[in-house]
Motif scaffolding. Structure first.
Motif, PDB file in Angstrom:
ATOM      1  N   LEU A  88      -0.040  -4.534  -7.473  1.00  0.00           N
ATOM      2  CA  LEU A  88       0.783  -3.138  -7.093  1.00  0.00           C
ATOM      3  C   LEU A  88      -0.069  -2.538  -6.142  1.00  0.00           C
ATOM      4  CD1 LEU A  88       1.739  -2.124 -10.621  1.00  0.00           C
ATOM      5  CD2 LEU A  88       2.824  -3.821  -8.991  1.00  0.00           C
ATOM      6  N   PHE A  89       0.347  -1.610  -5.189  1.00  0.00           N
ATOM      7  CA  PHE A  89      -0.131  -0.428  -4.451  1.00  0.00           C
ATOM      8  C   PHE A  89      -0.073   0.843  -5.135  1.00  0.00           C
ATOM      9  CE2 PHE A  89       3.934  -0.981  -2.336  1.00  0.00           C
ATOM     10  CZ  PHE A  89       4.055   0.465  -1.956  1.00  0.00           C
ATOM     11  N   ARG A  90      -1.134   1.692  -4.817  1.00  0.00           N
ATOM     12  CA  ARG A  90      -1.231   3.042  -5.650  1.00  0.00           C
ATOM     13  C   ARG A  90      -0.888   4.043  -4.590  1.00  0.00           C
ATOM     14  NH1 ARG A  90      -6.070   5.830  -9.114  1.00  0.00           N
ATOM     15  NH2 ARG A  90      -5.942   7.892  -8.081  1.00  0.00           N
ATOM     16  N   ALA A  91      -0.110   5.030  -4.941  1.00  0.00           N
ATOM     17  CA  ALA A  91       0.235   6.407  -4.170  1.00  0.00           C
ATOM     18  C   ALA A  91      -0.006   7.697  -4.988  1.00  0.00           C
ATOM     19  CB  ALA A  91       1.412   6.406  -3.535  1.00  0.00           C
ATOM     20  N   ASN A  92      -0.115   8.748  -4.407  1.00  0.00           N
ATOM     21  CA  ASN A  92      -0.719  10.033  -4.975  1.00  0.00           C
ATOM     22  C   ASN A  92       0.811  10.740  -4.969  1.00  0.00           C
ATOM     23  OD1 ASN A  92      -0.856  10.375  -2.038  1.00  0.00           O
ATOM     24  ND2 ASN A  92      -2.098  12.176  -2.040  1.00  0.00           N
ATOM     25  N   ALA A  93       1.915  10.261  -5.707  1.00  0.00           N
ATOM     26  CA  ALA A  93       3.230  10.960  -5.683  1.00  0.00           C
ATOM     27  C   ALA A  93       3.654  11.027  -7.301  1.00  0.00           C
ATOM     28  CB  ALA A  93       4.102  10.157  -4.811  1.00  0.00           C
ATOM     29  N   CYS A  94       4.530  11.505  -7.508  1.00  0.00           N
ATOM     30  CA  CYS A  94       5.167  11.758  -8.583  1.00  0.00           C
ATOM     31  C   CYS A  94       6.402  10.893  -8.757  1.00  0.00           C
ATOM     32  CB  CYS A  94       5.553  13.087  -9.001  1.00  0.00           C
ATOM     33  SG  CYS A  94       4.534  14.203  -9.671  1.00  0.00           S
ATOM     34  N   ALA A  95       6.749  10.288  -9.871  1.00  0.00           N
ATOM     35  CA  ALA A  95       7.831   9.562 -10.103  1.00  0.00           C
ATOM     36  C   ALA A  95       8.820  10.360 -10.979  1.00  0.00           C
ATOM     37  CB  ALA A  95       7.617   8.305 -10.839  1.00  0.00           C
ATOM     38  N   ALA A  96       9.904  10.505 -10.254  1.00  0.00           N
ATOM     39  CA  ALA A  96      11.043  11.233 -10.911  1.00  0.00           C
ATOM     40  C   ALA A  96      11.851  10.417 -11.964  1.00  0.00           C
ATOM     41  CB  ALA A  96      11.953  11.986  -9.853  1.00  0.00           C
ATOM     42  N   PRO A  97      12.478  10.994 -12.962  1.00  0.00           N
ATOM     43  CA  PRO A  97      12.993  10.133 -13.883  1.00  0.00           C
ATOM     44  C   PRO A  97      14.282   9.418 -13.433  1.00  0.00           C
ATOM     45  CG  PRO A  97      12.635  12.403 -14.703  1.00  0.00           C
ATOM     46  CD  PRO A  97      12.138  12.346 -13.229  1.00  0.00           C
ATOM     47  N   GLY A  98      14.474   8.240 -13.802  1.00  0.00           N
ATOM     48  CA  GLY A  98      15.596   7.368 -13.144  1.00  0.00           C
ATOM     49  C   GLY A  98      15.210   6.765 -11.735  1.00  0.00           C
ATOM     50  N   ASP A  99      13.911   6.904 -11.401  1.00  0.00           N
ATOM     51  CA  ASP A  99      13.305   6.035 -10.073  1.00  0.00           C
ATOM     52  C   ASP A  99      12.862   4.714 -10.350  1.00  0.00           C
ATOM     53  OD1 ASP A  99      13.645   8.552  -8.483  1.00  0.00           O
ATOM     54  OD2 ASP A  99      11.816   9.054  -8.368  1.00  0.00           O
ATOM     55  N   SER A 100      13.026   4.147 -11.497  1.00  0.00           N
ATOM     56  CA  SER A 100      12.604   2.698 -11.593  1.00  0.00           C
ATOM     57  C   SER A 100      13.211   1.679 -10.668  1.00  0.00           C
ATOM     58  CB  SER A 100      12.856   2.164 -13.110  1.00  0.00           C
ATOM     59  OG  SER A 100      12.099   2.792 -13.830  1.00  0.00           O
ATOM     60  N   GLY A 101      12.426   1.329  -9.647  1.00  0.00           N
ATOM     61  CA  GLY A 101      12.976   0.189  -8.658  1.00  0.00           C
ATOM     62  C   GLY A 101      13.311   0.986  -7.673  1.00  0.00           C
ATOM     63  N   ALA A 102      13.204   2.088  -7.105  1.00  0.00           N
ATOM     64  CA  ALA A 102      13.283   2.994  -5.889  1.00  0.00           C
ATOM     65  C   ALA A 102      12.803   2.519  -4.773  1.00  0.00           C
ATOM     66  CB  ALA A 102      13.051   4.516  -6.159  1.00  0.00           C
ATOM     67  N   ALA A 103      13.248   2.559  -3.829  1.00  0.00           N
ATOM     68  CA  ALA A 103      12.867   1.959  -2.443  1.00  0.00           C
ATOM     69  C   ALA A 103      11.360   2.774  -1.974  1.00  0.00           C
ATOM     70  CB  ALA A 103      13.938   1.584  -1.426  1.00  0.00           C
ATOM     71  N   SER A 104      10.588   2.311  -1.382  1.00  0.00           N
ATOM     72  CA  SER A 104       9.647   2.980  -0.534  1.00  0.00           C
ATOM     73  C   SER A 104       9.736   2.304   0.739  1.00  0.00           C
ATOM     74  CB  SER A 104       8.239   2.950  -1.116  1.00  0.00           C
ATOM     75  OG  SER A 104       7.643   1.755  -1.426  1.00  0.00           O
ATOM     76  N   PHE A 105       9.366   2.896   1.675  1.00  0.00           N
ATOM     77  CA  PHE A 105       9.664   2.322   3.131  1.00  0.00           C
ATOM     78  C   PHE A 105       8.764   3.336   4.182  1.00  0.00           C
ATOM     79  CE2 PHE A 105      12.643   5.705   2.640  1.00  0.00           C
ATOM     80  CZ  PHE A 105      12.744   6.286   3.739  1.00  0.00           C
ATOM     81  N   SER A 106       8.295   2.395   5.248  1.00  0.00           N
ATOM     82  CA  SER A 106       7.275   2.913   6.174  1.00  0.00           C
ATOM     83  C   SER A 106       8.056   2.854   7.489  1.00  0.00           C
ATOM     84  CB  SER A 106       6.013   2.347   6.038  1.00  0.00           C
ATOM     85  OG  SER A 106       5.230   2.838   7.204  1.00  0.00           O
ATOM     86  N   GLY A 107       8.610   4.016   8.277  1.00  0.00           N
ATOM     87  CA  GLY A 107       9.395   3.855   9.409  1.00  0.00           C
ATOM     88  C   GLY A 107      10.580   3.419   8.874  1.00  0.00           C
TER      89      GLY A 107
END
Length: 310
Positions: free
Chosen positions: A254-273
């Motif tokens: 996995l990779f780590r980030a300094n951000a909160c996870a909101a409820p219902g976010d499981s599987g949510a997409a992250s993207f760069s550009g």
């Protein structure tokens, strides 16, 4: 994903440990391992990572820190001093290669973080809610294989849900789970069986749509955005992280980030550009210091199932 919250069985010593929480890095034991001047080889660091896995302490995440040349073990509020000692003992003569960090809240797969803030209109873009029986998750990215449409999301959700819908009343059917990998990995694949549902190659970023044109591997320092009804930005803090949420086995890579996870976010997409990056795996229950989240790189899921982003 949101479902019935799992209960983790922990040591009776946890209560005492909560009283003595310390901020920042916990001092390593000087009794074992090398001095701070010693350098650990890649083989030794891999051995230490395996030792942390073998110790099997829920509420821990670990990765090799390129700046320190040691294995950084993040421990949540439920991890006792005795359990930290157990990890050190498991590492044996290489315990000096361990570095410990307290993080607020407790680590959990995103399924256990809470309830969605409110119902939203159903959509099928990345970052929007999808539903199963007693479950709410987020669609990651739409994809295709051999002319058939699919989407990817979190494996800890597809493990539990066999059929997915556009609405919480479970009236508009999307399709079945056809692949799932969790723990070890955290990704799953759902097939579109309803031909009337559009499935664009975009993700939701607040009120905007972002066209996803390809994918990229995470690297430390990379800025990225988290798709969803409230689009958030953050930065990759570490890669090749292992996490033990407790009860099912660890998740790796996995990779780590300094951000909160909101409820219902499981599987949510992250993207760069315009490039797909990852799927939300889990994080901490506390957002007092911006929170911590862990992400499954999407390329691994695409490769495992031969999928191409749409």
């Amino acid at each position: 994903m949101r479902n019935r919250r799992a209960t983790r069985v922990r040591s009776a010593a946890v209560a005492g440990a909560l009283v003595a929480l310390a901020a920042g890095i916990l001092a390593p034991s000087p009794a074992n391992g090398r001095t701070s001047a010693g350098a650990f080889s890649a083989v030794e660091l891999n051995t230490v990572r395996e030792a942390v896995l073998e110790a099997d302490v829920a509420g821990t995440a670990w990765n090799t820190g390129p700046a320190t040349g040691k294995v950084l073990v993040s421990v949540d509020e439920t991890v006792s001093d005795q359990e930290i000692g157990h990890i050190r003992r498991t590492a044996g003569e290489l315990a000096g290669a361990l570095e410990f960090e307290r993080i607020p809240g407790w680590l959990a797969a995103a399924a256990e973080l809470g309830e969605p803030a409110g119902e939203m209109a159903p959509f099928v873009k990345g970052g929007e809610y999808i539903y199963g029986f007693d479950a709410t998750a987020s669609l990651g990215f739409n994809a295709v294989y051999n002319g058939q449409d699919y989407f990817v999301t979190a494996g800890h959700c597809t493990n539990d849900v066999s059929h997915w819908y556009l609405d919480s009343s479970l009236t508009t059917y999307i399709g079945p789970t056809v692949g799932s990998s969790y723990p070890g990995n955290d990704y799953g694949v759902v097939r579109y069986d309803n031909s009337t549902i559009p499935r664009p190659g975009t993700v939701r970023c607040g009120q905007n749509e972002v066209d996803i044109t390809g994918s990229v591997e995470p690297r430390v320092g990379m800025p990225f955005s988290i798709a969803g009804y409230n689009c958030r930005t953050t930065t990759v803090q570490a890669v090749n992280v292992s996490v033990n949420y407790g009860g099912v086995g660890a998740v790796h890579g996995l990779f780590r980030a300094n951000a909160c996870a909101a409820p219902g976010d499981s599987g949510a997409a992250s993207f760069s550009g315009n490039l797909a990056l990852g799927l939300l795996s889990g994080g901490t229950t506390s957002c007092t210091t911006s929170g911590i989240t862990y992400w499954q790189p999407v390329n691994e899921a695409l490769t495992a199932y031969g999928l191409t982003l749409t």
